[in-house]
Design a protein around this motif. Structure first.
Motif, PDB file in Angstrom:
ATOM      1  N   LEU A 327     -22.388  35.462  14.564  1.00 17.74           N
ATOM      2  CA  LEU A 327     -23.421  35.836  13.713  1.00 17.74           C
ATOM      3  C   LEU A 327     -23.427  36.047  12.424  1.00 17.74           C
ATOM      4  CD1 LEU A 327     -24.033  37.146  17.240  1.00 17.74           C
ATOM      5  CD2 LEU A 327     -25.385  35.082  16.200  1.00 17.74           C
ATOM      6  N   LEU A 328     -22.775  37.267  11.658  1.00 16.44           N
ATOM      7  CA  LEU A 328     -22.324  37.810  10.242  1.00 16.44           C
ATOM      8  C   LEU A 328     -22.745  36.914   9.481  1.00 16.44           C
ATOM      9  CD1 LEU A 328     -20.950  40.876  11.406  1.00 16.44           C
ATOM     10  CD2 LEU A 328     -23.240  40.479  10.748  1.00 16.44           C
ATOM     11  N   ALA A 329     -21.463  35.414   9.948  1.00 22.49           N
ATOM     12  CA  ALA A 329     -21.701  34.743   8.816  1.00 22.49           C
ATOM     13  C   ALA A 329     -23.206  33.635   8.898  1.00 22.49           C
ATOM     14  CB  ALA A 329     -20.680  33.944   9.102  1.00 22.49           C
ATOM     15  N   ALA A 330     -23.146  33.466   9.883  1.00 19.81           N
ATOM     16  CA  ALA A 330     -24.428  32.546   9.738  1.00 19.81           C
ATOM     17  C   ALA A 330     -25.275  33.433   9.218  1.00 19.81           C
ATOM     18  CB  ALA A 330     -25.337  32.161  10.982  1.00 19.81           C
ATOM     19  N   VAL A 398     -32.176  28.046  18.841  1.00 17.15           N
ATOM     20  CA  VAL A 398     -33.422  28.284  18.132  1.00 17.15           C
ATOM     21  C   VAL A 398     -32.730  28.505  15.870  1.00 17.15           C
ATOM     22  CG1 VAL A 398     -35.160  29.397  17.255  1.00 17.15           C
ATOM     23  CG2 VAL A 398     -34.272  28.689  20.198  1.00 17.15           C
ATOM     24  N   PRO A 399     -32.284  29.628  16.347  1.00 22.53           N
ATOM     25  CA  PRO A 399     -31.790  29.539  14.337  1.00 22.53           C
ATOM     26  C   PRO A 399     -31.568  28.384  13.890  1.00 22.53           C
ATOM     27  CG  PRO A 399     -31.380  31.138  15.569  1.00 22.53           C
ATOM     28  CD  PRO A 399     -31.729  30.284  16.938  1.00 22.53           C
ATOM     29  N   ALA A 400     -30.678  27.487  14.676  1.00 23.73           N
ATOM     30  CA  ALA A 400     -30.010  26.468  14.030  1.00 23.73           C
ATOM     31  C   ALA A 400     -30.751  24.845  14.016  1.00 23.73           C
ATOM     32  CB  ALA A 400     -28.422  26.448  15.132  1.00 23.73           C
ATOM     33  N   SER A 494     -31.022  23.811   0.304  1.00 19.39           N
ATOM     34  CA  SER A 494     -30.794  23.179   1.469  1.00 19.39           C
ATOM     35  C   SER A 494     -28.959  22.939   1.944  1.00 19.39           C
ATOM     36  CB  SER A 494     -31.199  21.271   1.115  1.00 19.39           C
ATOM     37  OG  SER A 494     -32.219  21.222   0.324  1.00 19.39           O
ATOM     38  N   VAL A 495     -28.192  23.330   1.329  1.00 18.79           N
ATOM     39  CA  VAL A 495     -26.902  23.454   2.033  1.00 18.79           C
ATOM     40  C   VAL A 495     -26.635  24.397   1.994  1.00 18.79           C
ATOM     41  CG1 VAL A 495     -24.732  22.872   0.629  1.00 18.79           C
ATOM     42  CG2 VAL A 495     -25.659  21.509  -0.319  1.00 18.79           C
ATOM     43  N   LEU A 496     -27.429  25.900   2.145  1.00 17.56           N
ATOM     44  CA  LEU A 496     -27.026  26.829   2.543  1.00 17.56           C
ATOM     45  C   LEU A 496     -28.344  26.817   3.578  1.00 17.56           C
ATOM     46  CD1 LEU A 496     -28.200  29.131  -0.210  1.00 17.56           C
ATOM     47  CD2 LEU A 496     -26.112  29.352   0.773  1.00 17.56           C
ATOM     48  N   TYR A 497     -29.364  26.282   3.859  1.00 15.33           N
ATOM     49  CA  TYR A 497     -29.825  25.971   4.969  1.00 15.33           C
ATOM     50  C   TYR A 497     -28.589  24.988   6.044  1.00 15.33           C
ATOM     51  CZ  TYR A 497     -34.322  27.434   4.252  1.00 15.33           C
ATOM     52  OH  TYR A 497     -35.277  28.375   4.200  1.00 15.33           O
ATOM     53  N   VAL A 498     -28.397  24.185   5.978  1.00 20.37           N
ATOM     54  CA  VAL A 498     -27.165  22.851   6.568  1.00 20.37           C
ATOM     55  C   VAL A 498     -26.276  23.902   7.243  1.00 20.37           C
ATOM     56  CG1 VAL A 498     -26.546  20.848   7.084  1.00 20.37           C
ATOM     57  CG2 VAL A 498     -28.173  21.137   5.981  1.00 20.37           C
ATOM     58  N   ALA A 499     -25.606  24.483   6.346  1.00 18.50           N
ATOM     59  CA  ALA A 499     -24.367  25.747   6.478  1.00 18.50           C
ATOM     60  C   ALA A 499     -24.168  26.802   7.457  1.00 18.50           C
ATOM     61  CB  ALA A 499     -24.037  26.023   5.235  1.00 18.50           C
ATOM     62  N   ALA A 500     -25.921  27.207   7.641  1.00 20.69           N
ATOM     63  CA  ALA A 500     -25.678  27.875   7.709  1.00 20.69           C
ATOM     64  C   ALA A 500     -26.364  27.655   9.512  1.00 20.69           C
ATOM     65  CB  ALA A 500     -27.624  28.767   8.066  1.00 20.69           C
ATOM     66  N   ALA A 501     -26.620  25.899   9.785  1.00 20.31           N
ATOM     67  CA  ALA A 501     -27.193  25.939  11.009  1.00 20.31           C
ATOM     68  C   ALA A 501     -25.781  25.184  11.875  1.00 20.31           C
ATOM     69  CB  ALA A 501     -28.181  24.481  11.101  1.00 20.31           C
ATOM     70  N   ALA A 502     -25.052  25.091  11.067  1.00 18.36           N
ATOM     71  CA  ALA A 502     -23.292  25.009  11.782  1.00 18.36           C
ATOM     72  C   ALA A 502     -22.754  26.145  12.205  1.00 18.36           C
ATOM     73  CB  ALA A 502     -22.492  24.675  10.793  1.00 18.36           C
ATOM     74  N   ALA A 503     -22.819  27.112  11.542  1.00 18.12           N
ATOM     75  CA  ALA A 503     -22.268  28.670  11.741  1.00 18.12           C
ATOM     76  C   ALA A 503     -22.877  29.011  12.942  1.00 18.12           C
ATOM     77  CB  ALA A 503     -22.676  29.716  10.232  1.00 18.12           C
ATOM     78  N   PHE A 504     -24.602  29.003  12.973  1.00 19.24           N
ATOM     79  CA  PHE A 504     -25.742  28.677  14.014  1.00 19.24           C
ATOM     80  C   PHE A 504     -24.906  28.336  15.440  1.00 19.24           C
ATOM     81  CE2 PHE A 504     -29.006  31.206  11.920  1.00 19.24           C
ATOM     82  CZ  PHE A 504     -28.820  32.720  11.600  1.00 19.24           C
ATOM     83  N   VAL A 505     -24.058  27.377  15.344  1.00 16.83           N
ATOM     84  CA  VAL A 505     -23.477  26.662  16.411  1.00 16.83           C
ATOM     85  C   VAL A 505     -22.212  27.224  16.897  1.00 16.83           C
ATOM     86  CG1 VAL A 505     -23.233  24.002  17.185  1.00 16.83           C
ATOM     87  CG2 VAL A 505     -25.408  24.963  16.733  1.00 16.83           C
ATOM     88  N   VAL A 506     -22.133  27.430  16.680  1.00 19.10           N
ATOM     89  CA  VAL A 506     -20.612  27.883  16.390  1.00 19.10           C
ATOM     90  C   VAL A 506     -20.889  28.972  16.800  1.00 19.10           C
ATOM     91  CG1 VAL A 506     -18.356  28.743  15.476  1.00 19.10           C
ATOM     92  CG2 VAL A 506     -19.020  26.307  14.858  1.00 19.10           C
ATOM     93  N   ALA A 507     -20.872  30.019  16.965  1.00 16.25           N
ATOM     94  CA  ALA A 507     -21.404  31.322  17.483  1.00 16.25           C
ATOM     95  C   ALA A 507     -21.817  31.311  18.634  1.00 16.25           C
ATOM     96  CB  ALA A 507     -22.312  32.185  16.163  1.00 16.25           C
ATOM     97  N   GLY A 508     -22.955  30.425  18.968  1.00 15.39           N
ATOM     98  CA  GLY A 508     -23.164  30.289  20.440  1.00 15.39           C
ATOM     99  C   GLY A 508     -22.332  29.537  21.567  1.00 15.39           C
TER     100      GLY A 508
END
Length: 528
Positions: A327-330, A398-400, A494-508
């Protein structure tokens, strides 16, 4: 006759699989009582069904434990009437709105248009409206003021603020913070050099750092877990309402000048801080309530532990769950994208549409920030609360989803041929992207023990230091490397958005494995 001893849980299904099944017969339902079954006996299960049940049982039990434990919270709620609760949330929203107005105001008080050859009257008018023209600082210095000049102190103070919230009353910290950042805005209004503006940004960053950790903890104490993401979404909408007020401040540059607008923000902050002091109830920290019960040898031992060692232990406990780390990484990735966009989008519009930056732009940009951003924050929190009752990963999904959906709209905003089309695309980008804040903070609170709530929010706010590296790097690239602003913003965000979405999914997924604090882990559920 004494019933046989109950088999162990792991061997129960195996034993049931080898018992012979009774012969099938069809009998009428009425008039026939069902055979009684001892509570120690298990229903007959075939070999294939037993294997399937053993394979599914750990995941089912883990999911059931997670869902049942999610609403539980060891933080004591402060009993308030609905009217008083609404007044508290409203006062915190107003305080945070002025907070963000003061913080974002500098984005709209600069203009780097080349004025070589312009008449002296035009330069004098520009000096009154834009601080960089009067004080003489360039794009790289602006990047420092808008990013690390604020965020370096803000991030360090956020860490201290997280510790202070665990030991002090949030009702005292919040108004004090508001008064201090209002003084910083008055200092900015009286600045006579770049150094004065930098000093006022230092004070602004230090004082505003205490607002969010204290407010998050206060909202967690006055709102039920089932509605917490919605309440946090209401509060986080202050980011966008305050940004909208900063955009509308373009209309005040003419009559008031950049100094007058800064004074107005400072005076408003003092008034809102006083309202919050009256509206909020007493909110003593949870840690102190438990600490008062310690006595004798335990209290003497606690006094011998150094503060540094205690902080290290608390940080280790906070960061131990993988869901907290992801969550903190995302959040760090979202802060990088958000600050890059927020700091440089107005200079982009001033360069792309120099003749159209006026009242129309101010109103449209205010609607993007105030309407789209606030609606996204409110909708994201409400949607996460609604979906999390059936799917615990909804607060990460939802954030992802919002981050991924925002990418094409952001690229469209940068490439649109007209200002109106660009702002329309930016409106949709905000509507999708800014749904992350409330669900993320709610998920972080759910994964953190009560006594570490202040520390967790302090660490969360400290990530803004990481986020502010992006606008500073963009300023250096523009000045020293000759990069163009629009392509740089398009690729980076754009790159940061995609990376954040992946981190949110892993956090879930990590949260589903671990569950909330105190929930039974997957291994424990399997052995149970």
């Amino acid at each position: 006759k004494t019933p046989p001893p109950r088999p162990k849980s792991r061997d129960r299904l195996l034993g049931a699989a080898h018992r012979p099944r009774p012969p099938l017969c069809r009998v009428p339902r009425r008039g026939l009582a069902r055979p009684s079954r001892s509570p120690r006996e298990e229903p007959p299960v075939s070999g294939e069904s037993a294997r399937l049940r053993r394979a599914l049982q750990p995941r089912r039990r883990r999911r059931q434990l997670h869902l049942s434990a999610a609403p539980e919270d060891d933080r004591p709620l402060v009993p308030l009437s609905p009217v008083r609760q609404a007044a508290c949330v409203g006062s915190l929203l107003a305080l945070f709105t002025v907070n963000q107005w003061s913080r974002s105001l500098i984005f709209y008080l600069v203009d780097f248009t080349d004025r070589a050859g312009q008449p002296a009257a035009a330069v004098a008018e520009a000096s009154r409206a834009f601080m960089n023209v009067e004080l003489g600082f360039d794009q790289a210095q602006y990047g420092l003021l808008a990013s690390l000049g604020f965020a370096a102190v803000f991030s360090f103070a956020s860490f201290l603020a997280g510790l202070a919230v665990d030991k002090a009353d949030a009702r005292t910290l919040l108004p004090t913070s508001g008064v201090l950042w209002s003084l910083a805005m008055l200092w900015q209004a009286a600045a006579s050099s770049f150094g004065d503006v930098l000093g006022s940004r230092f004070l602004l960053g230090f004082s505003q750092a205490f607002c969010n950790p204290a407010a998050y903890v206060a909202l967690g104490r006055i709102s039920a877990p089932s509605s917490r993401a919605t309440v946090l979404g209401v509060y986080s909408s202050g980011v966008y309402i305050g940004g909208g007020l900063a955009a509308l401040s373009i209309l005040l540059d003419g009559p008031l000048g950049w100094r007058g607008v800064s004074q107005l923000a400072g005076a408003t902050g003092v008034g809102v801080a006083l309202i919050a002091a009256v509206a909020l109830p007493s909110l003593p920290p949870v840690a102190s309530e438990g600490r008062e019960e310690a006595a004798g040898e335990e209290a003497a031992t606690a006094q011998q532990v150094s503060a540094l060692s205690s902080l290290r232990d608390d940080l280790s406990e906070l960061l131990a769950p993988p869901v907290v780390r992801w969550l903190l990484a995302a959040s760090a990735l979202r802060f990088l994208a958000g600050f890059a966009l927020g700091v440089w989008v107005v200079p982009f519009y001033r360069g792309a549409f120099p003749d159209e930056i006026g009242a129309q732009f101010a109103l449209l940009k205010a609607s993007v920030n105030g309407v789209a951003g606030a609606a996204s924050a409110l909708g994201g929190g409400a949607l996460a609360d609604r979906l999390s009752a059936a799917e615990p990963r909804a607060r990460q999904w939802v954030p992802a989803a919002g981050s991924l959906v925002a990418v094409p709209f952001w690229l469209a905003a940068l490439s649109a041929p007209t200002l109106q089309l660009s702002l329309a695309a930016l409106f949709l980008e905000y509507l999708a992207a800014e749904s992350w804040f409330g669900p993320t903070v709610a998920a972080l609170q759910a994964a953190t023990p009560a006594r570490l709530q202040g520390l967790s929010q302090g660490v969360f706010s400290t990530l803004t230091l990481v986020g502010n590296l992006a606008p500073l790097a963009i300023g250096v690239l523009l000045r020293d490397q000759g990069f163009e602003l629009a392509p740089t913003l398009g690729v980076l965000v754009s790159v940061l958005y995609v990376a954040a979405a992946a981190a949110f999914v892993v956090a879930g997924e990590a949260g589903l494995e671990a569950g909330p604090p105190g929930a039974i882990s997957r291994e424990t559920a399997r052995d149970g």
